[in-house]
Scaffold this active site. Structure first.
Site, PDB file in Angstrom:
ATOM      1  N   ARG A   1       0.847  -1.189   0.000  1.00 54.04           N
ATOM      2  CA  ARG A   1       0.000   0.000   0.000  1.00 54.04           C
ATOM      3  C   ARG A   1       0.881   1.236   0.000  1.00 54.04           C
ATOM      4  NH1 ARG A   1      -1.234   3.729   3.389  1.00 54.04           N
ATOM      5  NH2 ARG A   1      -0.243   2.702   5.134  1.00 54.04           N
ATOM      6  N   VAL A   2       0.439   2.239  -0.750  1.00 53.77           N
ATOM      7  CA  VAL A   2       1.028   3.575  -0.667  1.00 53.77           C
ATOM      8  C   VAL A   2      -0.095   4.538  -0.335  1.00 53.77           C
ATOM      9  CG1 VAL A   2       3.022   3.170  -2.155  1.00 53.77           C
ATOM     10  CG2 VAL A   2       0.870   3.894  -3.167  1.00 53.77           C
ATOM     11  N   SER A   3       0.263   5.666   0.271  1.00 51.36           N
ATOM     12  CA  SER A   3      -0.746   6.608   0.752  1.00 51.36           C
ATOM     13  C   SER A   3      -1.290   7.521  -0.325  1.00 51.36           C
ATOM     14  CB  SER A   3      -0.160   7.464   1.877  1.00 51.36           C
ATOM     15  OG  SER A   3       0.228   6.642   2.939  1.00 51.36           O
ATOM     16  N   THR A   4      -0.478   7.860  -1.315  1.00 53.38           N
ATOM     17  CA  THR A   4      -0.938   8.799  -2.331  1.00 53.38           C
ATOM     18  C   THR A   4      -0.712   8.223  -3.724  1.00 53.38           C
ATOM     19  OG1 THR A   4       1.188   9.923  -2.373  1.00 53.38           O
ATOM     20  CG2 THR A   4      -0.469  10.819  -0.885  1.00 53.38           C
TER      21      THR A   4
ATOM     22  N   GLN B   1       2.849   7.976  -5.363  1.00 57.05           N
ATOM     23  CA  GLN B   1       3.883   7.086  -4.859  1.00 57.05           C
ATOM     24  C   GLN B   1       3.911   5.790  -5.670  1.00 57.05           C
ATOM     25  OE1 GLN B   1       2.705   6.910  -0.720  1.00 57.05           O
ATOM     26  NE2 GLN B   1       4.360   8.290  -0.157  1.00 57.05           N
TER      27      GLN B   1
END
Length: 188
Positions: A7-10, A13
């Site tokens: 998972r990445v937050s934005t 990324q």
């Protein structure tokens, strides 16, 4: 079977580095998500958890890619355990429920969650106290303005009923009753 979760937050990324490490660890399939960890609605995580069967393992590169806090991590690990599966973090080898130390890991995480909760309560209380000191009024805004409250009190004094007043001001009867109760307590 090892299931990977990355998972990445934005949106900007890149998941590439996480995917490479998960593939090197033997994960297939790998569930990819581009959403903030602070959100509880993470569809790919849901899919990964539903896919787990007894003997499988959910693998992440780092715990912070999976959970937003210790409580969230414990909830996710509970779901993994319910599926009779294990959990591993590549960056934090101690966080491995597939080893003999699984119960110790979960106990330590439980203690950390308890401390984290206590700190959160302290920070919230301190923030509230600071807000009150600055003159911020906490709680829900009153449904009736001071003018409406005076009007209602005058109409009650003239004999109008609570239900009729509640209808005319578009509030519940309980709101009118509380106004009467607060007036009586002010008189005492």
């Amino acid at each position: 079977m090892f299931y990977g979760y990355a998972r990445v937050s934005t949106a900007g990324q890149d998941l590439g580095g996480q995917v490479e490490r998960l593939k090197a660890a033997g994960c297939d399939p790998i569930f990819l998500e581009k959403v903030s960890g602070a959100k509880s609605d993470r569809p790919e995580l849901r899919r990964a958890l539903k896919a787990l069967t007894p003997g499988d393992a959910l693998v992440v590169v780092a715990v912070d890619r999976l959970a937003r806090d210790t409580r969230d991590l414990l909830n996710i690990l509970h779901e993994v355990k319910e599926a009779k599966a294990g959990f591993r973090s590549l960056n934090e080898p101690i966080v491995d429920t597939t080893s003999e130390l699984a119960d110790v890991v979960l106990a330590v995480l439980g203690i950390a969650a308890k401390w984290e909760r206590a700190r959160m309560i302290e920070r919230t209380a301190a923030g509230r106290a600071q807000a009150v000191a600055r003159g911020v009024k906490l709680g829900r805004k009153p449904k009736l303005t001071p003018l409406q409250q005076r009007e209602i009190k005058a109409r009650l004094a003239q004999g109008e009923g609570q239900r009729e007043l509640a209808r005319s001001y578009n509030v519940g009867v309980a709101t009118i009753a509380r106004l009467i109760t607060s007036e009586k307590s002010e008189e005492e």
